[in-house]
Design a protein around this motif. Structure first.
Motif, PDB file in Angstrom:
ATOM      1  N   GLY A 135     -16.325 -36.242  49.021  1.00 37.99           N
ATOM      2  CA  GLY A 135     -15.723 -37.532  48.728  1.00 37.99           C
ATOM      3  C   GLY A 135     -14.410 -37.438  47.975  1.00 37.99           C
ATOM      4  O   GLY A 135     -13.779 -36.379  47.882  1.00 37.99           O
ATOM      5  N   ARG A 136     -14.033 -38.574  47.411  1.00 40.39           N
ATOM      6  CA  ARG A 136     -12.775 -38.684  46.686  1.00 40.39           C
ATOM      7  C   ARG A 136     -12.936 -38.169  45.266  1.00 40.39           C
ATOM      8  O   ARG A 136     -14.045 -38.128  44.721  1.00 40.39           O
ATOM      9  CB  ARG A 136     -12.319 -40.147  46.654  1.00 40.39           C
ATOM     10  N   PRO A 137     -11.830 -37.791  44.614  1.00 38.70           N
ATOM     11  CA  PRO A 137     -11.907 -37.395  43.203  1.00 38.70           C
ATOM     12  C   PRO A 137     -12.429 -38.545  42.347  1.00 38.70           C
ATOM     13  O   PRO A 137     -12.209 -39.719  42.654  1.00 38.70           O
ATOM     14  CB  PRO A 137     -10.450 -37.063  42.855  1.00 38.70           C
ATOM     15  N   LEU A 138     -13.117 -38.216  41.278  1.00 41.32           N
ATOM     16  CA  LEU A 138     -13.581 -39.217  40.317  1.00 41.32           C
ATOM     17  C   LEU A 138     -12.496 -39.382  39.255  1.00 41.32           C
ATOM     18  O   LEU A 138     -12.169 -38.441  38.538  1.00 41.32           O
ATOM     19  CB  LEU A 138     -14.888 -38.759  39.667  1.00 41.32           C
ATOM     20  N   THR A 139     -11.929 -40.559  39.201  1.00 39.97           N
ATOM     21  CA  THR A 139     -10.847 -40.819  38.256  1.00 39.97           C
ATOM     22  C   THR A 139     -11.253 -41.932  37.305  1.00 39.97           C
ATOM     23  O   THR A 139     -12.078 -42.769  37.627  1.00 39.97           O
ATOM     24  CB  THR A 139      -9.552 -41.208  38.982  1.00 39.97           C
ATOM     25  N   GLY A 140     -10.654 -41.939  36.150  1.00 36.24           N
ATOM     26  CA  GLY A 140     -10.975 -42.923  35.130  1.00 36.24           C
ATOM     27  C   GLY A 140     -10.379 -42.526  33.799  1.00 36.24           C
ATOM     28  O   GLY A 140      -9.838 -43.354  33.072  1.00 36.24           O
ATOM     29  N   HIS A 141     -10.482 -41.230  33.468  1.00 38.52           N
ATOM     30  CA  HIS A 141      -9.824 -40.745  32.258  1.00 38.52           C
ATOM     31  C   HIS A 141      -8.314 -40.921  32.397  1.00 38.52           C
ATOM     32  O   HIS A 141      -7.761 -40.834  33.498  1.00 38.52           O
ATOM     33  CB  HIS A 141     -10.137 -39.267  32.035  1.00 38.52           C
ATOM     34  N   THR A 142      -7.646 -41.148  31.274  1.00 38.48           N
ATOM     35  CA  THR A 142      -6.203 -41.369  31.303  1.00 38.48           C
ATOM     36  C   THR A 142      -5.411 -40.162  30.806  1.00 38.48           C
ATOM     37  O   THR A 142      -4.209 -40.260  30.575  1.00 38.48           O
ATOM     38  CB  THR A 142      -5.836 -42.608  30.460  1.00 38.48           C
ATOM     39  N   ASP A 143      -6.089 -39.042  30.638  1.00 42.48           N
ATOM     40  CA  ASP A 143      -5.427 -37.790  30.280  1.00 42.48           C
ATOM     41  C   ASP A 143      -6.268 -36.661  30.874  1.00 42.48           C
ATOM     42  O   ASP A 143      -7.266 -36.909  31.556  1.00 42.48           O
ATOM     43  CB  ASP A 143      -5.300 -37.670  28.753  1.00 42.48           C
ATOM     44  N   THR A 144      -5.889 -35.432  30.621  1.00 34.13           N
ATOM     45  CA  THR A 144      -6.577 -34.278  31.196  1.00 34.13           C
ATOM     46  C   THR A 144      -8.079 -34.321  30.934  1.00 34.13           C
ATOM     47  O   THR A 144      -8.515 -34.532  29.802  1.00 34.13           O
ATOM     48  CB  THR A 144      -6.004 -32.983  30.605  1.00 34.13           C
ATOM     49  N   VAL A 145      -8.869 -34.111  31.993  1.00 33.33           N
ATOM     50  CA  VAL A 145     -10.314 -33.970  31.846  1.00 33.33           C
ATOM     51  C   VAL A 145     -10.591 -32.507  31.538  1.00 33.33           C
ATOM     52  O   VAL A 145     -10.211 -31.618  32.301  1.00 33.33           O
ATOM     53  CB  VAL A 145     -11.062 -34.402  33.119  1.00 33.33           C
ATOM     54  N   GLU A 146     -11.256 -32.239  30.420  1.00 36.48           N
ATOM     55  CA  GLU A 146     -11.315 -30.867  29.931  1.00 36.48           C
ATOM     56  C   GLU A 146     -12.680 -30.207  30.031  1.00 36.48           C
ATOM     57  O   GLU A 146     -12.779 -28.979  30.008  1.00 36.48           O
ATOM     58  CB  GLU A 146     -10.824 -30.826  28.483  1.00 36.48           C
ATOM     59  N   ALA A 147     -13.750 -30.980  30.105  1.00 36.54           N
ATOM     60  CA  ALA A 147     -15.077 -30.376  30.135  1.00 36.54           C
ATOM     61  C   ALA A 147     -16.035 -31.263  30.913  1.00 36.54           C
ATOM     62  O   ALA A 147     -15.857 -32.483  30.980  1.00 36.54           O
ATOM     63  CB  ALA A 147     -15.601 -30.155  28.717  1.00 36.54           C
ATOM     64  N   MET A 183     -23.492 -37.108  35.174  1.00 39.55           N
ATOM     65  CA  MET A 183     -22.509 -36.110  34.771  1.00 39.55           C
ATOM     66  C   MET A 183     -21.756 -36.657  33.567  1.00 39.55           C
ATOM     67  O   MET A 183     -21.433 -37.849  33.513  1.00 39.55           O
ATOM     68  CB  MET A 183     -21.553 -35.840  35.940  1.00 39.55           C
ATOM     69  N   ALA A 184     -21.495 -35.792  32.593  1.00 35.73           N
ATOM     70  CA  ALA A 184     -20.720 -36.184  31.410  1.00 35.73           C
ATOM     71  C   ALA A 184     -19.415 -35.410  31.394  1.00 35.73           C
ATOM     72  O   ALA A 184     -19.381 -34.225  31.737  1.00 35.73           O
ATOM     73  CB  ALA A 184     -21.514 -35.908  30.143  1.00 35.73           C
ATOM     74  N   THR A 185     -18.334 -36.083  31.009  1.00 36.30           N
ATOM     75  CA  THR A 185     -17.027 -35.439  30.904  1.00 36.30           C
ATOM     76  C   THR A 185     -16.370 -35.811  29.584  1.00 36.30           C
ATOM     77  O   THR A 185     -16.626 -36.883  29.029  1.00 36.30           O
ATOM     78  CB  THR A 185     -16.085 -35.863  32.049  1.00 36.30           C
ATOM     79  N   THR A 186     -15.524 -34.926  29.098  1.00 36.94           N
ATOM     80  CA  THR A 186     -14.672 -35.239  27.953  1.00 36.94           C
ATOM     81  C   THR A 186     -13.228 -34.982  28.339  1.00 36.94           C
ATOM     82  O   THR A 186     -12.932 -34.208  29.242  1.00 36.94           O
ATOM     83  CB  THR A 186     -15.033 -34.395  26.718  1.00 36.94           C
ATOM     84  N   SER A 187     -12.333 -35.648  27.605  1.00 36.93           N
ATOM     85  CA  SER A 187     -10.934 -35.640  28.012  1.00 36.93           C
ATOM     86  C   SER A 187     -10.009 -35.674  26.810  1.00 36.93           C
ATOM     87  O   SER A 187     -10.398 -36.065  25.698  1.00 36.93           O
ATOM     88  CB  SER A 187     -10.663 -36.862  28.910  1.00 36.93           C
ATOM     89  N   ALA A 188      -8.760 -35.299  27.055  1.00 39.78           N
ATOM     90  CA  ALA A 188      -7.715 -35.401  26.038  1.00 39.78           C
ATOM     91  C   ALA A 188      -7.366 -36.851  25.738  1.00 39.78           C
ATOM     92  O   ALA A 188      -6.555 -37.106  24.843  1.00 39.78           O
ATOM     93  CB  ALA A 188      -6.471 -34.632  26.486  1.00 39.78           C
ATOM     94  N   ASP A 189      -7.939 -37.812  26.475  1.00 38.10           N
ATOM     95  CA  ASP A 189      -7.733 -39.225  26.120  1.00 38.10           C
ATOM     96  C   ASP A 189      -8.670 -39.651  24.991  1.00 38.10           C
ATOM     97  O   ASP A 189      -8.751 -40.824  24.650  1.00 38.10           O
ATOM     98  CB  ASP A 189      -7.902 -40.140  27.335  1.00 38.10           C
ATOM     99  N   LEU A 190      -9.382 -38.674  24.415  1.00 35.70           N
ATOM    100  CA  LEU A 190     -10.257 -38.870  23.256  1.00 35.70           C
ATOM    101  C   LEU A 190     -11.505 -39.666  23.586  1.00 35.70           C
ATOM    102  O   LEU A 190     -12.130 -40.267  22.703  1.00 35.70           O
ATOM    103  CB  LEU A 190      -9.499 -39.534  22.092  1.00 35.70           C
ATOM    104  N   THR A 191     -11.892 -39.692  24.867  1.00 38.20           N
ATOM    105  CA  THR A 191     -13.120 -40.353  25.261  1.00 38.20           C
ATOM    106  C   THR A 191     -14.034 -39.381  25.984  1.00 38.20           C
ATOM    107  O   THR A 191     -13.601 -38.358  26.510  1.00 38.20           O
ATOM    108  CB  THR A 191     -12.871 -41.552  26.200  1.00 38.20           C
ATOM    109  N   ALA A 192     -15.306 -39.731  25.996  1.00 38.27           N
ATOM    110  CA  ALA A 192     -16.281 -39.081  26.867  1.00 38.27           C
ATOM    111  C   ALA A 192     -16.792 -40.135  27.828  1.00 38.27           C
ATOM    112  O   ALA A 192     -16.869 -41.320  27.474  1.00 38.27           O
ATOM    113  CB  ALA A 192     -17.431 -38.495  26.053  1.00 38.27           C
ATOM    114  N   ARG A 193     -17.118 -39.727  29.047  1.00 37.55           N
ATOM    115  CA  ARG A 193     -17.563 -40.684  30.059  1.00 37.55           C
ATOM    116  C   ARG A 193     -18.794 -40.149  30.773  1.00 37.55           C
ATOM    117  O   ARG A 193     -18.973 -38.944  30.916  1.00 37.55           O
ATOM    118  CB  ARG A 193     -16.443 -40.989  31.057  1.00 37.55           C
ATOM    119  N   LEU A 194     -19.634 -41.077  31.213  1.00 40.60           N
ATOM    120  CA  LEU A 194     -20.814 -40.752  31.993  1.00 40.60           C
ATOM    121  C   LEU A 194     -20.613 -41.249  33.418  1.00 40.60           C
ATOM    122  O   LEU A 194     -20.045 -42.329  33.629  1.00 40.60           O
ATOM    123  CB  LEU A 194     -22.059 -41.394  31.389  1.00 40.60           C
TER     124      LEU A 194
END
Length: 653
Positions: free
Chosen positions: A271-283, A293-304
């Motif tokens: 499928g398509r990339p999962l986008t939502g973070h507004t800066d680099t997704v780092e983990a 799935m959980a992600t953290t980003s340089a936008d200082l947020t974590a997302r599920l």
């Protein structure tokens, strides 16, 4: 070689006002309205937990780390969490009490990575001096560091059976070690960066030493299998992290632009990339059941993320102030997520409830839910609800306008193509006006077809009169023209040129038009005579009338949004200046109780229009515009993540 030594919300959703308001202020709000509003981030479609379940600042945050955290890892039994930090330590934490266990494991320099052995008896730490093994029970170092990487080790991982240890170094090699014999097996792999074992231990995922791609390796044969997996699908962005799903069928790849999922059998992107973070997704990390799935980003947020539905289901601001360091991990039982950035590590309970960190992290115990409308492939720049509330219109930098069903959150029909930047519905919801580089197009909403083109000239703004008879167009030639919608002809214009109208709005009675030019001047015009009747300062970029027509809100300055008495044209207040950055967009709720602002500090905020005080915590995101639903129960935001987000503001009754 040897080791050296020894889910979508419904209209019945509820939200409460965020804690932190002064008691009298909160009481006054509750007296005015049966419920209160909290604009904060929580899981979509998940029942919010009660106040008693909220993780407080004392029991949700690990205290004592003095420099950036680079990685976190749960022990296999879930009782401990290990952290790796630039403060030259690895630390163990009790996941129940959130207290540090014993003294830190000290290194001579930054600790980049930590990993538990499958039985939890050994902790591996990676840093400049190499990889060090520690006895977690006796808290003693086991032998000497593994010193085979030039310039130190960057990442470390145990195979699922505990027999193999993988290390990556800054020398662009990945090395495999037999844990029992403490010997390196085979030649170094030409790889670098993040490393991840598949659940069966047969495959190792690494980053390529030569380009921006991920590689899969046969662990037994020490050879690459299949093709390189590249991030070219989202602009050739850099790969920052890797994780296998728990069944091994998927590989998640974090990048500077989003998250890619790959089928490990076919090595094809899913499928398509999962986008939502507004800066680099780092983990990135998968839950044990593989559903989340959980992600953290340089936008200082974590997302599920819902893996099957391929959609974001929640986010939170971690509560740090620096972009240095970012890590995430699920506990073995899937009930807790640990996430970090800067020196902050937070633990959240995510077991079938809303994510519940402390108020400092930007969540109240009970928070509104969000629906995400994804389809644009470029930044979303404009948004409008239809007056009947059934539709949402969005405009994106991908040269499309799109219509959405607000109940089902599905796109309606094909995108409307063109260089657009503004959108407005007619009062009867039947016609959509879309403006931009192609001029102005009128669109039949029901028939999904163009019915008129009032202007072929580039337009910066459009607005329907409240009675729907006129459409006002701000054209590229600095004119503001009236268009007779029924007669399909031009019907006059303002007498003076206005250089690039950034924003304009009709008063609710239709007697006044207010414009904001490129010079920042706010001007009021009599719509009958087309004469200038007043001006409200300068430095503005946006304007909105309150539903009763008595108040104007303007944004643009760094001193918050200004509120003006429309009759006397005198300033009567402004929102707080606590946040930083220009207010770029303003909108009143149709019930008149709320003002929403988009701010240069990458937030959207809600304000009480009586007290001018902020309500709750800000919504975090790089937004362009906001709009309220006609019933004031939903706030729509659009911005850099290419989506529209619908925030449930339903009052508690």
């Amino acid at each position: 070689m040897e080791l050296m030594g020894d889910h979508p919300f419904g209209r019945a959703g509820r939200a409460t006002k965020v804690a932190g308001m002064a008691g009298g202020q909160a009481l006054g709000w509750l007296r005015r309205r049966a419920g209160a509003v909290a604009v904060v981030l929580a899981l979509a479609g998940v029942t919010a937990c009660g106040t008693e379940d909220a993780v407080s600042s004392s029991d949700g945050v690990l205290a004592g780390i003095t420099d950036a955290v680079h990685q976190v890892a749960f022990s296999p039994d879930g009782r401990m969490l290990a952290t790796a930090s630039s403060d030259k330590t690895a630390r163990l934490w009790d996941t129940t009490s959130h207290e540090q266990i014993g003294q830190p494991f000290n290194h001579a320099s930054t600790v980049e990575s930590v990993a538990f052995s499958p039985d939890g008896s050994v902790l591996a730490t990676a840093g400049y001096e190499g990889v060090v093994l520690w006895d977690t029970a006796g808290r003693q170092q086991i032998g000497q560091p593994i010193a085979r990487h030039a310039d130190g080790a960057y990442r470390v991982a145990f195979s699922p059976d505990g027999r193999v240890l993988a290390t990556s170094g800054r020398d662009n090699t990945v090395r495999l070690w037999d844990v029992s014999s403490r010997r390196q097996t085979g030649e170094p792999l030409a790889a670098r960066g993040g490393i991840a074992f598949s659940p069966d231990g047969r495959t190792l995922a690494t980053l390529s030493a030569h380009d921006q791609s991920a590689l899969l390796w046969d662990v037994a044969g020490h050879r690459q299998t299949g093709q390189a997996l590249t991030a070219g699908q989202i602009g050739g962005s850099a790969i920052t992290g890797l994780a296998f799903s728990r069944d091994g069928r998927m590989l998640a790849m974090t990048t500077t632009e989003g998250v890619l999922l790959w089928d490990t059998a076919t090595q094809q992107q899913i499928g398509r990339p999962l986008t939502g973070h507004t800066d680099t997704v780092e983990a990135v990390a998968f839950s044990p059941d593989g559903r989340t799935m959980a992600t953290t980003s340089a936008d200082l947020t974590a997302r599920l993320w819902d893996v099957a539905g391929r959609r974001e289901i929640g986010q939170i601001r971690i509560g740090c102030h620096s972009k240095v360091g970012s890590a995430v991990a699920f506990s073995p039982d899937g009930r807790t997520v640990a996430a970090s950035c800067d020196t902050t590590v937070r633990l959240w309970n995510v077991a079938g409830k809303a994510v519940t960190p402390s108020p400092q992290a930007g969540l109240s115990p009970e928070a509104p839910r969000v629906a995400i409308l994804a389809g644009h492939t470029g930044r979303t720049v404009a948004v409008a609800f239809s007056p009947d509330g059934r539709l949402l219109a969005t405009v994106g930098a991908d040269n499309t306008a799109r219509l959405w069903d607000t109940a089902g959150h599905q796109q309606i029909g094909q995108p409307i193509t063109g260089d657009f930047s503004r959108v407005a519905f007619s009062p009867d919801s039947r016609v959509l006006a879309i403006a931009g580089g192609v001029g102005v197009v009128l669109w039949d909403v029901a028939g999904h077809r163009q019915i008129d083109r009032p202007s072929p000239q580039r337009a910066s703004s459009v607005a329907f009169s409240p009675d729907g008879r006129a459409l006002v167009i701000a054209a590229d030639d600095n004119t503001v023209r009236w268009w007779d919608v029924a007669g399909r002809r031009q019907d006059g214009q303002l007498p003076y040129p206005i250089t690039y109208v950034q924003s304009m709005a009709f008063s609710p009675d239709g007697r006044t038009l207010v414009t904001v030019g490129l010079d920042g001047f706010v001007q009021l015009w009599d719509t009958a005579t087309r004469k200038l009747t007043g001006a409200l300062g300068s430095g503005s970029t946006s304007v909105a009338f309150s539903p009763d027509g008595r108040t104007l809100a303007t944004g643009g300055g760094v001193s918050g949004a200004q509120l003006w008495d429309a009759a006397s044209q005198k300033q009567i207040g402004q929102t707080s200046t606590a946040h930083t950055g220009t207010v770029s967009s303003v909108a009143f709720s149709p019930d008149g109780h709320l003002l929403a602002t988009v701010n240069g500090d990458k937030t959207a905020r809600l304000w009480d229009t009586t007290s001018h005080e902020q309500i709750g915590q800000p919504i975090i995101g790089d937004f362009n515009a906001v709009a309220f639903s006609p019933d004031s129960r939903v706030l729509a935001t659009v911005g850099a993540d290419n989506t529209a987000r619908l925030w449930d503001l339903t009052d508690r009754h």
